[in-house]
Design a protein around this motif. Structure first.
Motif, PDB file in Angstrom:
ATOM      1  N   ASN A 118      70.859  37.433  46.894  1.00  0.00           N
ATOM      2  CA  ASN A 118      71.797  36.621  47.598  1.00  0.00           C
ATOM      3  C   ASN A 118      71.171  35.823  48.495  1.00  0.00           C
ATOM      4  O   ASN A 118      70.368  36.199  49.491  1.00  0.00           O
ATOM      5  N   VAL A 119      71.586  34.409  48.557  1.00  0.00           N
ATOM      6  CA  VAL A 119      70.824  33.267  49.552  1.00  0.00           C
ATOM      7  C   VAL A 119      72.053  32.737  50.279  1.00  0.00           C
ATOM      8  O   VAL A 119      73.089  32.341  49.898  1.00  0.00           O
ATOM      9  N   CYS A 120      71.421  32.531  51.523  1.00  0.00           N
ATOM     10  CA  CYS A 120      72.161  31.682  52.461  1.00  0.00           C
ATOM     11  C   CYS A 120      71.169  30.875  53.106  1.00  0.00           C
ATOM     12  O   CYS A 120      70.126  31.256  53.355  1.00  0.00           O
ATOM     13  N   GLY A 121      71.864  29.878  53.801  1.00  0.00           N
ATOM     14  CA  GLY A 121      70.795  28.675  54.869  1.00  0.00           C
ATOM     15  C   GLY A 121      71.494  28.675  56.098  1.00  0.00           C
ATOM     16  O   GLY A 121      72.758  28.649  56.167  1.00  0.00           O
ATOM     17  N   GLU A 122      70.649  28.427  57.050  1.00  0.00           N
ATOM     18  CA  GLU A 122      71.122  28.502  58.596  1.00  0.00           C
ATOM     19  C   GLU A 122      70.538  27.273  58.977  1.00  0.00           C
ATOM     20  O   GLU A 122      69.086  27.063  58.664  1.00  0.00           O
TER      21      GLU A 122
ATOM     22  N   ASN B 133      58.704  35.664  41.962  1.00  0.00           N
ATOM     23  CA  ASN B 133      59.953  35.804  41.592  1.00  0.00           C
ATOM     24  C   ASN B 133      60.706  34.192  42.369  1.00  0.00           C
ATOM     25  O   ASN B 133      61.792  33.911  41.984  1.00  0.00           O
ATOM     26  N   GLY B 134      60.149  33.842  43.559  1.00  0.00           N
ATOM     27  CA  GLY B 134      60.586  32.904  44.003  1.00  0.00           C
ATOM     28  C   GLY B 134      62.026  33.388  45.001  1.00  0.00           C
ATOM     29  O   GLY B 134      62.314  34.449  44.940  1.00  0.00           O
ATOM     30  N   PHE B 135      62.735  32.241  45.497  1.00  0.00           N
ATOM     31  CA  PHE B 135      63.900  32.573  45.876  1.00  0.00           C
ATOM     32  C   PHE B 135      64.942  32.052  44.786  1.00  0.00           C
ATOM     33  O   PHE B 135      64.676  31.363  44.245  1.00  0.00           O
ATOM     34  N   SER B 136      66.114  32.591  44.868  1.00  0.00           N
ATOM     35  CA  SER B 136      67.001  32.241  43.903  1.00  0.00           C
ATOM     36  C   SER B 136      67.585  30.852  44.320  1.00  0.00           C
ATOM     37  O   SER B 136      68.450  30.440  43.432  1.00  0.00           O
ATOM     38  N   ALA B 137      67.471  30.157  45.245  1.00  0.00           N
ATOM     39  CA  ALA B 137      67.709  28.656  45.498  1.00  0.00           C
ATOM     40  C   ALA B 137      66.744  27.876  46.235  1.00  0.00           C
ATOM     41  O   ALA B 137      65.856  28.473  46.970  1.00  0.00           O
ATOM     42  N   ARG B 138      66.674  26.774  45.907  1.00  0.00           N
ATOM     43  CA  ARG B 138      65.827  25.825  46.665  1.00  0.00           C
ATOM     44  C   ARG B 138      66.524  24.704  47.227  1.00  0.00           C
ATOM     45  O   ARG B 138      67.644  24.275  46.924  1.00  0.00           O
ATOM     46  N   LEU B 139      65.796  24.097  48.249  1.00  0.00           N
ATOM     47  CA  LEU B 139      66.538  23.216  49.393  1.00  0.00           C
ATOM     48  C   LEU B 139      65.932  21.799  48.948  1.00  0.00           C
ATOM     49  O   LEU B 139      64.763  21.431  49.130  1.00  0.00           O
ATOM     50  N   ARG B 140      66.981  21.126  48.155  1.00  0.00           N
ATOM     51  CA  ARG B 140      66.388  19.808  47.752  1.00  0.00           C
ATOM     52  C   ARG B 140      67.311  18.713  48.241  1.00  0.00           C
ATOM     53  O   ARG B 140      68.292  18.803  48.735  1.00  0.00           O
ATOM     54  N   GLU B 141      66.649  17.485  48.415  1.00  0.00           N
ATOM     55  CA  GLU B 141      67.583  16.388  48.944  1.00  0.00           C
ATOM     56  C   GLU B 141      68.232  15.749  47.704  1.00  0.00           C
ATOM     57  O   GLU B 141      67.609  15.001  46.931  1.00  0.00           O
ATOM     58  N   ILE B 142      69.608  15.767  47.639  1.00  0.00           N
ATOM     59  CA  ILE B 142      70.338  15.115  46.494  1.00  0.00           C
ATOM     60  C   ILE B 142      71.375  14.210  47.156  1.00  0.00           C
ATOM     61  O   ILE B 142      72.130  14.486  48.071  1.00  0.00           O
ATOM     62  N   ASN B 143      71.325  12.885  46.970  1.00  0.00           N
ATOM     63  CA  ASN B 143      72.040  11.856  47.099  1.00  0.00           C
ATOM     64  C   ASN B 143      72.097  11.892  48.522  1.00  0.00           C
ATOM     65  O   ASN B 143      72.927  11.724  49.323  1.00  0.00           O
ATOM     66  N   GLY B 144      70.806  11.937  49.383  1.00  0.00           N
ATOM     67  CA  GLY B 144      70.429  11.804  50.834  1.00  0.00           C
ATOM     68  C   GLY B 144      71.003  13.107  51.344  1.00  0.00           C
ATOM     69  O   GLY B 144      70.922  12.817  52.784  1.00  0.00           O
ATOM     70  N   THR B 145      71.515  13.997  50.776  1.00  0.00           N
ATOM     71  CA  THR B 145      72.011  15.374  51.750  1.00  0.00           C
ATOM     72  C   THR B 145      70.974  16.453  51.148  1.00  0.00           C
ATOM     73  O   THR B 145      70.722  16.643  50.079  1.00  0.00           O
ATOM     74  N   ALA B 146      70.726  17.536  52.159  1.00  0.00           N
ATOM     75  CA  ALA B 146      70.137  18.524  51.760  1.00  0.00           C
ATOM     76  C   ALA B 146      71.072  19.632  51.389  1.00  0.00           C
ATOM     77  O   ALA B 146      72.147  20.132  51.749  1.00  0.00           O
TER      78      ALA B 146
END
Ligand code: PAN
Ligand code: ZN
Length: 191
Positions: free
Chosen positions: A117-121, A167-180
């Motif tokens: 389970n992933v979350c971001g701060e 296995n990496g993280f189960s989510a990646r932080l990408r810039e999509i339409n100018g937003t993280a």
């Protein structure tokens, strides 16, 4: 009269200076498999620095009861739409905790528990982050300047990179339409 002495370690002008300071440099060429857009990766100079870590390692690695202190300097940049980031790890002693705090720049601390389970701060100057037991941690720079953050962790924590490398993280932080955006990873290997 008792002696008053100078400390043997300084944090000055953004730099850690003194005895027992070790520096690690991580370049694009050292980070095989970290970013998933290989076509974009191949267009970047392999000697590009992604991050540097200056650590004050006063204790013997593995000693119970001691602390380590480090400053990470994470450069701005992207591979495709994925932000420059640290490798990320669990602690080898999985229950060992850690503090991170934002010093300059902006980014996201990505946290993942053992069930993936992933979350971001958000990290920013003055932000404080307590990384609990059993939580893998990685930081991505979402800004246009260096993101630096401090870290303090137990000297017997150790670092386990293998699980994340595999296995990496189960989510990646990408810039999509100018937003993280913290997007579910397509490489979900735990299915
Ligand atoms: C930090 C990290 C540092 C670099 O000091 O080691 O930010 O990240 P990676 O170790 O994932 O490459 C820390 O979390 N120490 O425990
Ligand atoms: Zn750590």
């Amino acid at each position: 009269m008792k002696k008053i002495i100078l400390p043997n370690i300084y944090y000055s002008n953004g730099l850690l200076i003194g005895n027992n300071v070790e520096k690690v440099v991580r370049k694009i060429k050292d980070l095989n498999g970290l970013f998933d857009d290989e076509a974009s990766l191949n267009k970047i100079d392999p000697d590009t620095i992604v991050y540097e870590v200056s650590s004050h390692l006063e204790e013997k690695e593995g000693r119970e009861g001691g602390l380590f202190f480090g400053i990470t300097y994470l450069y701005p940049g992207k591979v495709g739409n994925e932000y420059f980031m640290t490798k990320g790890h669990y602690h080898a002693k999985i229950d060992r905790t850690e503090y991170y705090w934002g010093i300059e720049g902006e980014g996201v601390l990505i946290l993942m528990d053992e069930d993936r389970n992933v979350c971001g701060e958000k990290i920013f100057p003055g932000s404080l982050h307590y990384i609990k037991s059993g939580i893998a941690h990685r930081v991505a720079n979402t800004g246009t300047q260096i993101l630096s953050f401090g870290a303090c962790w137990p000297s017997d924590a150790g670092h386990c990179y293998d699980t994340i490398a595999k296995n990496g993280f189960s989510a990646r932080l990408r810039e999509i339409n100018g937003t993280a955006v913290l997007e579910d990873s397509k490489k979900l290997l735990y299915v």
